[in-house]
Write a protein that holds these residues in place. Structure first.
Motif, PDB file in Angstrom:
ATOM      1  N   THR A 198      73.153 107.417 -18.248  1.00  0.00           N
ATOM      2  CA  THR A 198      72.900 107.997 -16.874  1.00  0.00           C
ATOM      3  C   THR A 198      74.038 108.988 -16.805  1.00  0.00           C
ATOM      4  O   THR A 198      74.996 109.018 -17.392  1.00  0.00           O
ATOM      5  CB  THR A 198      72.866 107.265 -15.710  1.00  0.00           C
ATOM      6  N   PRO A 199      73.851 110.199 -15.946  1.00  0.00           N
ATOM      7  CA  PRO A 199      74.652 111.280 -15.722  1.00  0.00           C
ATOM      8  C   PRO A 199      76.036 110.601 -15.130  1.00  0.00           C
ATOM      9  O   PRO A 199      75.939 109.644 -14.412  1.00  0.00           O
ATOM     10  CB  PRO A 199      73.974 112.329 -14.825  1.00  0.00           C
ATOM     11  N   TYR A 200      77.063 111.554 -15.131  1.00  0.00           N
ATOM     12  CA  TYR A 200      78.289 110.933 -14.486  1.00  0.00           C
ATOM     13  C   TYR A 200      78.086 111.097 -12.880  1.00  0.00           C
ATOM     14  O   TYR A 200      77.808 112.117 -12.697  1.00  0.00           O
ATOM     15  CB  TYR A 200      79.473 111.676 -15.223  1.00  0.00           C
ATOM     16  N   ARG A 201      78.731 110.384 -12.465  1.00  0.00           N
ATOM     17  CA  ARG A 201      78.716 110.358 -10.898  1.00  0.00           C
ATOM     18  C   ARG A 201      80.150 110.305 -10.527  1.00  0.00           C
ATOM     19  O   ARG A 201      81.047 108.900 -10.605  1.00  0.00           O
ATOM     20  CB  ARG A 201      77.767 109.452 -10.151  1.00  0.00           C
ATOM     21  N   GLU A 202      80.863 111.093  -9.426  1.00  0.00           N
ATOM     22  CA  GLU A 202      82.067 110.567  -8.893  1.00  0.00           C
ATOM     23  C   GLU A 202      82.046 111.081  -7.474  1.00  0.00           C
ATOM     24  O   GLU A 202      81.300 111.930  -6.860  1.00  0.00           O
ATOM     25  CB  GLU A 202      83.104 111.583  -9.578  1.00  0.00           C
ATOM     26  N   THR A 203      82.831 110.155  -6.678  1.00  0.00           N
ATOM     27  CA  THR A 203      82.865 110.229  -5.371  1.00  0.00           C
ATOM     28  C   THR A 203      84.189 111.073  -4.797  1.00  0.00           C
ATOM     29  O   THR A 203      85.273 110.427  -5.205  1.00  0.00           O
ATOM     30  CB  THR A 203      82.786 108.870  -4.572  1.00  0.00           C
ATOM     31  N   VAL A 204      84.062 112.000  -4.419  1.00  0.00           N
ATOM     32  CA  VAL A 204      85.489 112.936  -4.092  1.00  0.00           C
ATOM     33  C   VAL A 204      85.757 112.955  -2.591  1.00  0.00           C
ATOM     34  O   VAL A 204      84.803 113.036  -1.750  1.00  0.00           O
ATOM     35  CB  VAL A 204      85.184 114.196  -4.569  1.00  0.00           C
ATOM     36  N   SER A 205      86.950 112.307  -2.421  1.00  0.00           N
ATOM     37  CA  SER A 205      87.213 112.066  -1.089  1.00  0.00           C
ATOM     38  C   SER A 205      87.906 113.484  -0.580  1.00  0.00           C
ATOM     39  O   SER A 205      88.407 114.260  -1.120  1.00  0.00           O
ATOM     40  CB  SER A 205      88.477 110.986  -0.999  1.00  0.00           C
ATOM     41  N   ASP A 206      87.221 113.340   0.819  1.00  0.00           N
ATOM     42  CA  ASP A 206      87.811 114.967   1.557  1.00  0.00           C
ATOM     43  C   ASP A 206      88.996 114.632   2.429  1.00  0.00           C
ATOM     44  O   ASP A 206      89.353 115.617   3.205  1.00  0.00           O
ATOM     45  CB  ASP A 206      86.757 115.498   2.249  1.00  0.00           C
ATOM     46  N   ALA A 207      89.630 113.648   2.385  1.00  0.00           N
ATOM     47  CA  ALA A 207      90.997 113.449   3.055  1.00  0.00           C
ATOM     48  C   ALA A 207      92.155 113.969   2.752  1.00  0.00           C
ATOM     49  O   ALA A 207      92.133 114.291   1.459  1.00  0.00           O
ATOM     50  CB  ALA A 207      91.147 111.707   2.960  1.00  0.00           C
ATOM     51  N   PRO A 208      92.937 114.760   3.711  1.00  0.00           N
ATOM     52  CA  PRO A 208      94.019 115.335   3.209  1.00  0.00           C
ATOM     53  C   PRO A 208      95.178 114.451   2.749  1.00  0.00           C
ATOM     54  O   PRO A 208      95.043 113.356   2.927  1.00  0.00           O
ATOM     55  CB  PRO A 208      94.379 116.047   4.474  1.00  0.00           C
ATOM     56  N   LEU A 209      96.159 115.115   2.031  1.00  0.00           N
ATOM     57  CA  LEU A 209      96.973 114.287   1.572  1.00  0.00           C
ATOM     58  C   LEU A 209      97.898 113.657   2.662  1.00  0.00           C
ATOM     59  O   LEU A 209      98.066 112.380   2.629  1.00  0.00           O
ATOM     60  CB  LEU A 209      98.134 115.162   0.642  1.00  0.00           C
ATOM     61  N   LEU A 210      98.109 114.372   3.654  1.00  0.00           N
ATOM     62  CA  LEU A 210      98.800 114.064   4.660  1.00  0.00           C
ATOM     63  C   LEU A 210      98.047 114.553   5.992  1.00  0.00           C
ATOM     64  O   LEU A 210      97.992 115.696   6.268  1.00  0.00           O
ATOM     65  CB  LEU A 210     100.458 114.710   4.721  1.00  0.00           C
ATOM     66  N   ALA A 211      97.473 113.728   6.472  1.00  0.00           N
ATOM     67  CA  ALA A 211      96.789 113.974   7.926  1.00  0.00           C
ATOM     68  C   ALA A 211      97.044 114.809   8.858  1.00  0.00           C
ATOM     69  O   ALA A 211      96.586 115.664   9.522  1.00  0.00           O
ATOM     70  CB  ALA A 211      95.794 112.565   8.398  1.00  0.00           C
ATOM     71  N   GLN A 212      98.614 114.261   9.225  1.00  0.00           N
ATOM     72  CA  GLN A 212      99.275 114.945  10.413  1.00  0.00           C
ATOM     73  C   GLN A 212     100.769 114.951  10.025  1.00  0.00           C
ATOM     74  O   GLN A 212     101.299 114.130   9.403  1.00  0.00           O
ATOM     75  CB  GLN A 212      99.125 114.000  11.567  1.00  0.00           C
ATOM     76  N   LEU A 213     101.310 116.312  10.307  1.00  0.00           N
ATOM     77  CA  LEU A 213     102.684 116.578  10.087  1.00  0.00           C
ATOM     78  C   LEU A 213     103.340 115.678  10.919  1.00  0.00           C
ATOM     79  O   LEU A 213     103.362 115.746  12.256  1.00  0.00           O
ATOM     80  CB  LEU A 213     103.056 117.873  10.082  1.00  0.00           C
ATOM     81  N   PRO A 214     104.655 115.040  10.350  1.00  0.00           N
ATOM     82  CA  PRO A 214     105.497 114.240  11.229  1.00  0.00           C
ATOM     83  C   PRO A 214     106.052 115.145  12.259  1.00  0.00           C
ATOM     84  O   PRO A 214     106.445 116.360  11.846  1.00  0.00           O
ATOM     85  CB  PRO A 214     106.057 113.409  10.327  1.00  0.00           C
ATOM     86  N   ALA A 215     106.666 114.714  13.461  1.00  0.00           N
ATOM     87  CA  ALA A 215     107.626 115.482  14.278  1.00  0.00           C
ATOM     88  C   ALA A 215     108.966 115.494  13.378  1.00  0.00           C
ATOM     89  O   ALA A 215     109.380 114.420  13.050  1.00  0.00           O
ATOM     90  CB  ALA A 215     107.695 114.773  15.402  1.00  0.00           C
TER      91      ALA A 215
END
Length: 943
Positions: A501-518
């Protein structure tokens, strides 16, 4: 950034050959469809190269990295493959004899001279013999009058004036046999069977560089002289000189010194030895009682090609894309629970001169060879039939380009050793002396046009190749069924016909760091001009030590440390503490699992990892200057957002159980476990890991410990060394480090109470079938800790190693080498250790041990000769000259000086050993080499 290991071909002999860059492959596209590029190809104009009338080639280049150093090479297009049947092993034996006397230098005078000018036998003075070549290597100082001239004279003597004295030949037999003996074991026995199988029909199959021990013991002296006279000829030689010197003057000296070697007439041409191609898949299964795990490799061979044209360069890029993308797929599979393989690697390049090799290797569960082989080959078929995805190619391009960008940014910091290696390769294998600038132009011209179809065509080529060899190694157990070679061959053939079967991958769209710290802030600053150090105190209490350097243009190193570590855990949680950072390593951080994190970091030179040792918790990282913010974001995440991944944890436990299933089968494991048990008096915290331990591991306990150890950043000290300026990184430090949580508490480690035994303890371990013996002596005890004490004990170790090498190796021929190491540590209690280690013939172990103790007694009574002290002083001085221009040395030193409360202004002082005397060595020997307090553990074969 890919976290994927590139493993060499599964052959023990790979260690005998220097690493080589992948040879350019033929283009998968028709030549007329490759876009033409134009650039001013002038080659490496800074290297002076010519051929003398006698046929010898030379390469000379000025290069000031490192300063006041030169790299010299005598390169011979001569190796073990040229030996006659009665000479097997003599190419390597001749390399040994080069150090045992020439027409000017008597026995051991070469090593003696080089050590007196501060060079060390091994790191700075060495040689290597492989199947196709022999290379002699010297690193020399260029700021001492006459040293470089003497170095060139030594190379010329090796080329044409090795004495080959009969007495010296007899004395060296034992040393070479001990080198052969040193590498015996399961790996050597596997190679003994696999290598002839791999290259049946070729001289490579029967010309291992280490040779036949029976021939080494019995060859006639004239047989060795015949090899020297026949093959050490100027037309088969090159001299390479790269360093901080006047290149024109060095060229003049080379022409003068080496031009005097007479041309060799009438000798046989250097034959090109081939390896026959096969038209079918072949399988060999090798079992051994000392193999600890089951592994397989699939190896594709093709004739080495020598296409150095721009299209050939492009073809090499395409193959690299293929290998990287396929490797990523296999690596992702290995991280899953119940994976068909536990660890996986790939290799593309030259294993032997006539062929290029593409190899996929994998460790598999016991009994899982068939499934693992089918899985590896299925991924090749999947790529061939369905191709790669555009997303995979873009990630691979980004990763590859970033690697090249780093090399290009550092091109002006290329070391003399790197240039010397390149010129040696050019002499041996031909090609063009291109510069990195020229390759950079080709890379940027070709990379955008490389398509998924280009990589798919490479995959189809490998999937269709019939010349492939499957190597399997497995533990030998009574009652355990062995993999069947015919069935494995059938599986290898059937994969080509099975549906995929063909290759399938799930790619996350989550950012490395969702919110910059204060951001926090820097609340105080101190500058130490003598050391170029800046210290900051942050608003959360953390300390930061910064050392900008110009040693590398594209490197920033990072570390952080805090006291506490595993010592604060109760014994009931100690095992979970040892694997707490592994839980985060396999689980990822933030919203990204390990695979997603690797994909997100593609094209970035930034990496961070954490460890928890007995007394400290530590963070380490590195980045290119442009990716420093990514590194700081990773640091923030590893402190605040370790990720829980039950599937990854279970896969980790499965790998651990499988890898340790047969750990106790090796003599080395039994020896090491006994040594640890004796030195720690069987303390519960020093028990070796076993497969059963993984059954008791709980993910939540491990993560709880991790969070506790990294919950308070306020008692951490952070270190930054490399290509940056404090004002550039200050906003990042305030954003990502000063914002880390802190409680204001100050932890200290707890003394776990691990102590070596008092008095004399001797143990013998009988394990293994090879005629090998090994002994380790540990002298330990309480100490007065200071910088001076550390300098004296390391100087003592260096002096003792020189003396033992001269006695045990050079005079008695009883061992290949002796290692002596020593240290005085402060924590958890001040204590010293001096360790002596050597291998030998079981029948000579007691003899060499007696001689070792006799040398110790002599050292205690009389010290060492003044010339030995001078060698130690000069070696320390020369070592410090180069080490102080290395970022990693500064980082390690800053961490140590901070931990011990030493003045950082003393880091670049002259070594304390500069004032060393024979009397101080003798006093140190009396203090640290106590015959009434030591541990000796010896390893002997069974029976």
């Amino acid at each position: 950034m890919r976290i994927f290991r590139i493993a060499p071909l599964v052959l023990a002999l790979a260690a005998c050959s220097p690493p080589r860059a992948p040879a350019p492959a033929a283009s998968p596209r028709p030549a007329d469809s490759i876009p033409e590029i134009e650039f001013d190809h002038r080659g490496d104009t800074l290297v002076i190269t010519d051929t003398l009338p006698n046929g010898l080639v030379y390469y000379v280049r000025h290069n000031a990295e490192p300063r006041n150093r030169a790299e010299l090479r005598l390169v011979l297009n001569v190796g073990s493959v040229l030996e006659d049947d009665d000479q097997r092993g003599l190419a390597h034996f001749l390399e040994h004899m080069a150090f045992n006397g020439t027409r000017r230098f008597a026995r051991n005078e070469i090593i003696d001279y080089l050590e007196r000018v501060g060079m060390r036998f091994g790191p700075d003075v060495n040689a290597t013999t492989s199947f196709d070549e022999t290379v002699y290597m010297l690193q020399l100082p260029t700021d001492s009058a006459g040293v470089l001239d003497t170095g060139l004279t030594i190379l010329e003597h090796w080329a044409s004036g090795i004495a080959l004295d009969s007495a010296e030949i007899e004395a060296e037999r034992g040393v070479v046999i001990e080198e052969w003996r040193r590498w015996r074991g399961a790996g050597a026995r596997v190679s003994d069977r696999q290598f002839p199988f791999l290259f049946t029909g070729s001289r490579y199959a029967e010309r291992s560089p280490i040779g036949d021990p029976e021939i080494i013991r019995t060859f006639r002296h004239e047989t060795l002289r015949r090899f020297y006279q026949q093959w050490y000829r100027p037309e088969l030689m090159a001299v390479v000189a790269v360093g901080d010197f006047d290149a024109a003057e060095v060229e003049r000296k080379i022409r003068e010194v080496f031009g005097a070697i007479p041309a060799y007439g009438g000798g046989p041409a250097r034959p090109e030895i081939g390896i026959p191609a096969r038209d079918s898949a072949r399988v060999i299964v090798t079992v051994d009682p000392e193999i600890t795990s089951t592994a397989l490799s699939v190896n594709w061979f093709r004739p080495a090609r020598r296409d150095w044209s721009p299209p050939g360069f492009r073809a090499g890029l395409v193959e690299s894309m293929f290998v990287g993308m396929l490797g990523d797929r296999l690596n992702d599979m290995s991280l899953l629970p119940d994976a068909p393989f536990l660890d996986v690697g790939s290799y593309l390049g030259g294993s032997l001169r006539p062929v290029e090799t593409f190899s996929l290797s994998a460790a598999v569960p016991q009994g899982g060879v068939e499934r693992g082989l089918a899985a590896v080959l299925t991924e090749v078929q999947r790529a061939a039939r369905h191709g790669f995805t555009p997303a995979e190619l873009e990630r691979e391009k980004a990763e590859f380009l970033r690697m090249w960008e780093q090399m290009y940014a550092e091109r002006h910091k290329t070391t003399s050793g790197q240039y010397a290696g390149q010129y040696a390769e050019h002499f041996l294998r031909g090609g063009l002396l291109r510069t990195l600038d020229e390759e950079w132009v080709m890379l940027n011209a070709y990379m955008p046009g490389i398509t998924v179809e280009d990589a798919n065509e490479v995959a189809r080529g490998y999937a269709a190749m019939r010349d492939r060899t499957v190597l399997v190694t497995a533990p030998e157990h009574a009652g355990t069924a062995l993999p069947d070679e015919r069935r494995l061959a059938a599986i290898a053939d059937s994969v080509a016909r099975a549906p995929v079967t063909p290759y399938r991958e799930t790619v996350s769209d989550a950012p490395l760091l969702a919110q910059l710290p204060a951001a926090g802030s820097v609340v105080s600053e101190e500058f130490v001009p003598e050391a170029g150090i800046t210290r900051w105190t942050l608003s959360n209490g953390a300390q930061v030590v910064l050392k900008p350097t110009d040693f590398q243009d594209d490197q920033v190193l990072f570390a952080a440390t805090s006291p506490g570590g595993l010592s604060l855990l109760p014994d009931s949680l100690y095992l979970h503490g040892r694997l707490a950072t592994a839980a985060v390593q396999v689980g990822g951080v933030g919203a990204l699992g390990l695979t997603e994190l690797q994909r997100r970091l593609a094209g970035k030179a930034a990496s961070v990892g954490t460890t928890i040792s007995e007394l400290y918790e530590t963070v380490n990282g590195y980045a290119a200057p442009r990716d420093v913010e990514t590194m700081f974001q990773l640091v923030y995440l590893y402190f605040t957002a370790p990720r829980r991944d039950t599937a990854a944890w279970e896969a980790f436990r499965q790998r651990g159980r499988e890898m340790l299933r047969n750990r106790g089968a090796t003599p080395e494991s039994a020896f090491g476990d006994t040594l640890t048990a004796v030195l720690t008096q069987r303390h519960s915290r020093t028990r070796p890991f076993t497969a059963a331990m993984y059954d008791s591991l709980d993910l939540d306990r491990a993560l709880t410990i991790y969070r506790q150890r990294f919950a308070d950043a306020g008692d951490f000290t952070f270190f930054l060394v490399g290509s940056f300026q404090p004002h550039e990184v200050r906003p990042l430090v305030e954003r990502y480090l000063a914002s880390l949580p802190a409680t204001g508490a100050r932890e200290r480690w707890r003394d776990p109470g691990i102590r070596p035994p008092a008095g004399v303890v001797e143990r013998t371990v009988r394990r293994g079938v090879e005629p090998q013996a090994r002994t380790t002596l540990y002298f330990t005890g309480p100490a007065q800790f200071s910088r001076e004490a550390r300098s004296e004990i390391t100087s003592l170790a260096d002096a003792l190693e020189i003396r033992l090498r001269e006695r045990l190796r050079e005079q008695l021929g009883g061992t290949y080498g002796v290692t002596v190491s020593a240290n005085v540590s402060r924590d958890p209690v001040p204590q010293y250790v001096v360790a002596i280690d050597f291998n030998t013939d079981p029948d000579r172990l007691d003899e060499l041990t007696r001689v070792t103790f006799a040398e110790i007694d002599s050292l205690r009574a009389r010290g060492v000769p003044a010339d030995v002290v001078q060698k130690v002083r000069e070696a320390h001085r020369r070592s410090k000259e180069t080490s102080l221009r290395q970022n990693d040395v500064w980082l390690t030193s800053l961490m140590e000086y901070q931990r011990l409360g030493w003045d950082v202004r003393a880091i670049d002082d002259a070594p304390l050993s500069a004032t060393l005397t024979p009397e101080r060595i003798r006093a140190a020997a009396r203090l640290y080499l106590n015959r009434r307090r030591y541990v000796r553990v010896s390893l002997l074969p069974e029976g």
